[in-house]
Design an enzyme around this catalytic site. Structure first.
Site, PDB file in Angstrom:
ATOM      1  N   ARG A   1       9.331  31.312 -25.763  1.00  0.00           N
ATOM      2  CA  ARG A   1       9.061  31.936 -27.056  1.00  0.00           C
ATOM      3  C   ARG A   1       7.980  32.993 -26.872  1.00  0.00           C
ATOM      4  O   ARG A   1       6.973  32.706 -26.212  1.00  0.00           O
ATOM      5  CB  ARG A   1       8.587  30.864 -28.043  1.00  0.00           C
ATOM      6  CG  ARG A   1       8.440  31.345 -29.464  1.00  0.00           C
ATOM      7  CD  ARG A   1       7.766  30.299 -30.342  1.00  0.00           C
ATOM      8  NE  ARG A   1       6.341  30.534 -30.434  1.00  0.00           N
ATOM      9  CZ  ARG A   1       5.542  30.062 -31.400  1.00  0.00           C
ATOM     10  NH1 ARG A   1       6.054  29.283 -32.344  1.00  0.00           N
ATOM     11  NH2 ARG A   1       4.257  30.311 -31.402  1.00  0.00           N
TER      12      ARG A   1
ATOM     13  N   TYR B   1      -0.409  34.876 -36.123  1.00  0.00           N
ATOM     14  CA  TYR B   1       0.153  33.564 -35.837  1.00  0.00           C
ATOM     15  C   TYR B   1       0.706  33.528 -34.404  1.00  0.00           C
ATOM     16  O   TYR B   1       1.362  34.462 -33.956  1.00  0.00           O
ATOM     17  CB  TYR B   1       1.309  33.205 -36.802  1.00  0.00           C
ATOM     18  CG  TYR B   1       2.059  32.035 -36.237  1.00  0.00           C
ATOM     19  CD1 TYR B   1       1.516  30.756 -36.321  1.00  0.00           C
ATOM     20  CD2 TYR B   1       3.228  32.207 -35.479  1.00  0.00           C
ATOM     21  CE1 TYR B   1       2.123  29.680 -35.705  1.00  0.00           C
ATOM     22  CE2 TYR B   1       3.843  31.136 -34.860  1.00  0.00           C
ATOM     23  CZ  TYR B   1       3.282  29.878 -34.984  1.00  0.00           C
ATOM     24  OH  TYR B   1       3.862  28.830 -34.354  1.00  0.00           O
TER      25      TYR B   1
ATOM     26  N   ASP C   1       9.161  33.410 -33.229  1.00  0.00           N
ATOM     27  CA  ASP C   1       8.890  32.702 -34.490  1.00  0.00           C
ATOM     28  C   ASP C   1       8.305  33.686 -35.500  1.00  0.00           C
ATOM     29  O   ASP C   1       7.217  34.226 -35.286  1.00  0.00           O
ATOM     30  CB  ASP C   1       7.895  31.559 -34.219  1.00  0.00           C
ATOM     31  CG  ASP C   1       7.763  30.598 -35.390  1.00  0.00           C
ATOM     32  OD1 ASP C   1       8.251  30.919 -36.490  1.00  0.00           O
ATOM     33  OD2 ASP C   1       7.160  29.519 -35.191  1.00  0.00           O
TER      34      ASP C   1
ATOM     35  N   HIS D   1       7.633  32.783 -38.562  1.00  0.00           N
ATOM     36  CA  HIS D   1       6.708  31.932 -39.330  1.00  0.00           C
ATOM     37  C   HIS D   1       6.727  32.267 -40.820  1.00  0.00           C
ATOM     38  O   HIS D   1       5.674  32.440 -41.451  1.00  0.00           O
ATOM     39  CB  HIS D   1       5.288  32.004 -38.743  1.00  0.00           C
ATOM     40  CG  HIS D   1       4.626  30.663 -38.662  1.00  0.00           C
ATOM     41  ND1 HIS D   1       3.686  30.250 -39.575  1.00  0.00           N
ATOM     42  CD2 HIS D   1       4.778  29.637 -37.805  1.00  0.00           C
ATOM     43  CE1 HIS D   1       3.277  29.027 -39.273  1.00  0.00           C
ATOM     44  NE2 HIS D   1       3.935  28.623 -38.191  1.00  0.00           N
TER      45      HIS D   1
ATOM     46  N   GLU E   1      13.128  32.466 -35.539  1.00  0.00           N
ATOM     47  CA  GLU E   1      12.751  31.219 -36.215  1.00  0.00           C
ATOM     48  C   GLU E   1      12.066  31.499 -37.539  1.00  0.00           C
ATOM     49  O   GLU E   1      11.250  32.423 -37.633  1.00  0.00           O
ATOM     50  CB  GLU E   1      11.810  30.463 -35.269  1.00  0.00           C
ATOM     51  CG  GLU E   1      11.207  29.220 -35.827  1.00  0.00           C
ATOM     52  CD  GLU E   1      10.349  28.519 -34.766  1.00  0.00           C
ATOM     53  OE1 GLU E   1      10.626  28.696 -33.554  1.00  0.00           O
ATOM     54  OE2 GLU E   1       9.409  27.824 -35.156  1.00  0.00           O
TER      55      GLU E   1
ATOM     56  N   GLU F   1      11.255  23.436 -39.422  1.00  0.00           N
ATOM     57  CA  GLU F   1      10.131  22.606 -38.975  1.00  0.00           C
ATOM     58  C   GLU F   1       9.367  21.977 -40.138  1.00  0.00           C
ATOM     59  O   GLU F   1       8.744  20.947 -39.966  1.00  0.00           O
ATOM     60  CB  GLU F   1       9.185  23.384 -38.052  1.00  0.00           C
ATOM     61  CG  GLU F   1       8.472  24.532 -38.698  1.00  0.00           C
ATOM     62  CD  GLU F   1       7.633  25.328 -37.698  1.00  0.00           C
ATOM     63  OE1 GLU F   1       8.134  25.624 -36.608  1.00  0.00           O
ATOM     64  OE2 GLU F   1       6.486  25.640 -38.037  1.00  0.00           O
TER      65      GLU F   1
ATOM     66  N   ARG G   1      15.776  22.874 -37.068  1.00  0.00           N
ATOM     67  CA  ARG G   1      14.565  22.533 -36.335  1.00  0.00           C
ATOM     68  C   ARG G   1      13.790  21.352 -36.925  1.00  0.00           C
ATOM     69  O   ARG G   1      12.614  21.169 -36.650  1.00  0.00           O
ATOM     70  CB  ARG G   1      13.630  23.757 -36.260  1.00  0.00           C
ATOM     71  CG  ARG G   1      14.292  24.955 -35.619  1.00  0.00           C
ATOM     72  CD  ARG G   1      13.280  26.000 -35.213  1.00  0.00           C
ATOM     73  NE  ARG G   1      12.426  25.490 -34.174  1.00  0.00           N
ATOM     74  CZ  ARG G   1      11.151  25.160 -34.321  1.00  0.00           C
ATOM     75  NH1 ARG G   1      10.554  25.284 -35.480  1.00  0.00           N
ATOM     76  NH2 ARG G   1      10.459  24.691 -33.304  1.00  0.00           N
TER      77      ARG G   1
ATOM     78  N   GLU H   1      11.606  22.526 -28.495  1.00  0.00           N
ATOM     79  CA  GLU H   1      10.301  23.189 -28.332  1.00  0.00           C
ATOM     80  C   GLU H   1       9.363  22.250 -27.574  1.00  0.00           C
ATOM     81  O   GLU H   1       9.345  21.047 -27.818  1.00  0.00           O
ATOM     82  CB  GLU H   1       9.708  23.514 -29.704  1.00  0.00           C
ATOM     83  CG  GLU H   1       8.376  24.235 -29.634  1.00  0.00           C
ATOM     84  CD  GLU H   1       7.815  24.603 -31.007  1.00  0.00           C
ATOM     85  OE1 GLU H   1       7.135  25.637 -31.096  1.00  0.00           O
ATOM     86  OE2 GLU H   1       8.067  23.866 -31.974  1.00  0.00           O
TER      87      GLU H   1
ATOM     88  N   TRP I   1       1.674  31.701 -44.668  1.00  0.00           N
ATOM     89  CA  TRP I   1       1.079  31.653 -43.320  1.00  0.00           C
ATOM     90  C   TRP I   1       2.127  31.323 -42.276  1.00  0.00           C
ATOM     91  O   TRP I   1       3.033  30.619 -42.404  1.00  0.00           O
ATOM     92  CB  TRP I   1      -0.042  30.610 -43.224  1.00  0.00           C
ATOM     93  CG  TRP I   1      -0.550  30.557 -41.814  1.00  0.00           C
ATOM     94  CD1 TRP I   1      -1.301  31.508 -41.189  1.00  0.00           C
ATOM     95  CD2 TRP I   1      -0.320  29.528 -40.843  1.00  0.00           C
ATOM     96  NE1 TRP I   1      -1.523  31.142 -39.890  1.00  0.00           N
ATOM     97  CE2 TRP I   1      -0.923  29.931 -39.650  1.00  0.00           C
ATOM     98  CE3 TRP I   1       0.394  28.316 -40.868  1.00  0.00           C
ATOM     99  CZ2 TRP I   1      -0.891  29.171 -38.482  1.00  0.00           C
ATOM    100  CZ3 TRP I   1       0.436  27.558 -39.740  1.00  0.00           C
ATOM    101  CH2 TRP I   1      -0.207  27.978 -38.530  1.00  0.00           C
TER     102      TRP I   1
HETATM  103  O1  EZ4 Z   1       2.667  26.492 -36.929  1.00  0.00           O
HETATM  104  O2  EZ4 Z   1       3.125  23.079 -35.994  1.00  0.00           O
HETATM  105  O3  EZ4 Z   1       7.150  26.535 -33.958  1.00  0.00           O
HETATM  106  N1  EZ4 Z   1       6.052  26.088 -34.060  1.00  0.00           N
HETATM  107  C1  EZ4 Z   1       5.224  26.328 -35.097  1.00  0.00           C
HETATM  108  C2  EZ4 Z   1       3.913  25.594 -35.080  1.00  0.00           C
HETATM  109  C3  EZ4 Z   1       3.370  25.369 -36.486  1.00  0.00           C
HETATM  110  C4  EZ4 Z   1       2.439  24.197 -36.479  1.00  0.00           C
HETATM  111  C5  EZ4 Z   1       1.900  23.907 -37.887  1.00  0.00           C
HETATM  112  O4  EZ4 Z   1       1.227  22.695 -37.900  1.00  0.00           O
HETATM  113  O5  EZ4 Z   1       5.547  27.100 -35.962  1.00  0.00           O
HETATM  114  O6  EZ4 Z   1       2.987  26.288 -34.282  1.00  0.00           O
HETATM  115 CO    CO Z   2       7.636  27.558 -35.897  1.00  0.00          CO
END
Ligand code: EZ4
Ligand code: CO
Length: 402
Positions: free
Chosen positions: A147, A159, A210, A212, A236, A262, A283, A339, A402
């Site tokens: 990743r 992030y 990701d 996010h 992701e 997630e 996920r 992951e 976030w």
């Molecule tokens: O931000 O698990 O794909 N992994 C992620 C992680 C999440 C954390 C949050 O607690 O997006 O890094």
């Molecule tokens: Co993630």
């Protein structure tokens, strides 16, 4: 056999973990992960105050019945706290069932469907050249999938980019830290990152990214179509997924594979996404989606709709969750990828485990049960430390995802 004890262990060997330990009248023990990053004590209390008393005297062999008892019995269903607590009980009972049977849990789930669990690691860096060096490190370690996340020029924190390379840990302060976000700047840098990775490493490596939850569907569609020439393995969490309809718009604009889940707690969070084939990878994880019992149900639904698995495996999921995930990963027909963010040495010492990494794969433990334990004496040396995940704001101060 009856459950005679159920206790909650909170420990912080570098980060907080909540673990449920169940003991039976035959002296067999099982453990389950109950860690919910940033809201740990809510789950600890849910278990201690509301669930543990109900477990005493129950038959540990009745995993499905106990799941239904806790799910239906709460009346207010679902939600991360409830489903994490149920997951912990469920995981501990599978651990016990394996130990009683003398078999690793994956054997109880139908046995092996593959030789190893393909994992991806996290290559992070403030700049693109830094990320490339990190990718090289993973390639040298035998990883087939990585990743990639880089800093966004003009933003002070992004992030996925942390101080420690192998142990990314976003929750670290007693108040949420504040990051700033610019979609425009982000959308400019990601194609450059992918171009540089493909230029240096070619097309044999699986490259993941990701987002996010930070884009809108149309922005995600635009990014996906730009990245298609670099053959991303997946994008992701392109958008926050409360609105499952939103993924239709992404699909209309890109053929880039989409992964999400997630933060999902139950099959109802992804039922439409799966049924309408709006995603390629689900996920959801053992610890946050109701344990092995419920996650298998999600994976089975996914298998019917060409959706493969790609379970969350960040450092805030304990080695107990990772161990449980690997037993499912090795058994289910529609496994995609897992992951794998390495835990710190302190975490690994508190949770001795039999799973191991070799040549791009993780291998589940062959011991009866889940093959993971908690060293309670050592755990007691690391008391709980308040820690929050960051929040995110646009340049003008508006709250963003976030
Ligand atoms: O931000 O698990 O794909 N992994 C992620 C992680 C999440 C954390 C949050 O607690 O997006 O890094
Ligand atoms: Co993630």
């Amino acid at each position: 056999m009856k459950i005679t004890d159920a206790k909650v262990i909170v420990t912080s060997p570098g980060r907080n973990f909540v673990t449920l330990k169940i003991t039976t009248s035959d002296g067999v023990t099982g453990i389950g992960d109950a860690t919910l990053n940033g809201r740990e004590l809510a789950v600890a209390s849910y278990l201690r105050d509301h669930v543990c008393p109900l477990l005493i005297g129950r038959d540990p062999a009745r995993i499905e019945d106990t799941w239904q008892y806790l799910y239906r019995g709460a009346y207010w269903r679902r939600g991360p706290v409830t489903m994490t607590a149920i997951a912990a009980v469920d995981t501990a009972l599978w651990d016990i069932k394996g130990k009683v049977a003398g078999l690793p849990v994956y054997q109880l789930l139908g046995g092996r469907s593959r030789e190893g669990v393909t994992v991806y690691g996290h290559a992070n860096g403030e700049t693109i050249p830094e990320v490339l060096d990190e990718v090289a490190r993973y390639v040298d370690l035998g990883y087939r999938a990585v990743r990639v996340q880089c800093g966004v020029p003009g933003l002070d924190a992004t992030y996925g980019v942390g101080k420690d390379k192998m142990f990314y840990e976003p929750a670290e302060t007693s108040r949420p830290s504040e990051a700033t976000w610019s979609t425009e700047r982000y959308l400019r840098v990601v194609p450059e990152l992918f171009a540089a990775v493909r230029d240096r490493f070619g097309y044999d490596l699986h490259v993941l990214h990701d987002i996010h939850h930070r884009l809108t569907p149309i922005e995600a569609g635009r990014l996906g179509s730009t990245l298609e020439e670099y053959a991303p393995f997946w994008l992701e969490d392109p958008v926050p997924a409360e609105l499952q309809e939103g993924f239709r718009l992404i699909r209309q604009h890109t053929k880039a594979p989409i992964a999400v889940g997630e933060v999902f707690n139950s099959i109802w969070d992804c039922e439409q996404l799966i049924r309408e084939q709006l995603i390629d990878y689900i996920r959801a994880t053992v610890v946050h989606a109701g344990g092995i019992t419920h996650l298998r149900r999600i994976f089975d639904l996914a298998a019917l709709h060409h959706v493969r698995t790609g379970s969350h495996g960040a450092t805030d999921l304990s080695p107990v969750c990772m161990s449980a995930a690997l037993h499912l990963d090795i058994a289910v027909p529609n496994f995609g990828i897992q992951e794998y963010m390495r835990h710190t040495e302190a975490t690994d010492e508190v949770f001795p485990h039999g799973y191991h990494y070799a040549d791009g794969y993780l291998h589940p433990s062959e011991e009866p049960g889940l093959g993971v334990d908690i060293d309670e004496k050592l755990a007691a040396r690391y008391p709980y430390e308040p820690a929050y995940l960051p929040v995110n704001r646009l340049m003008d101060g508006s709250m963003h995802h976030w």
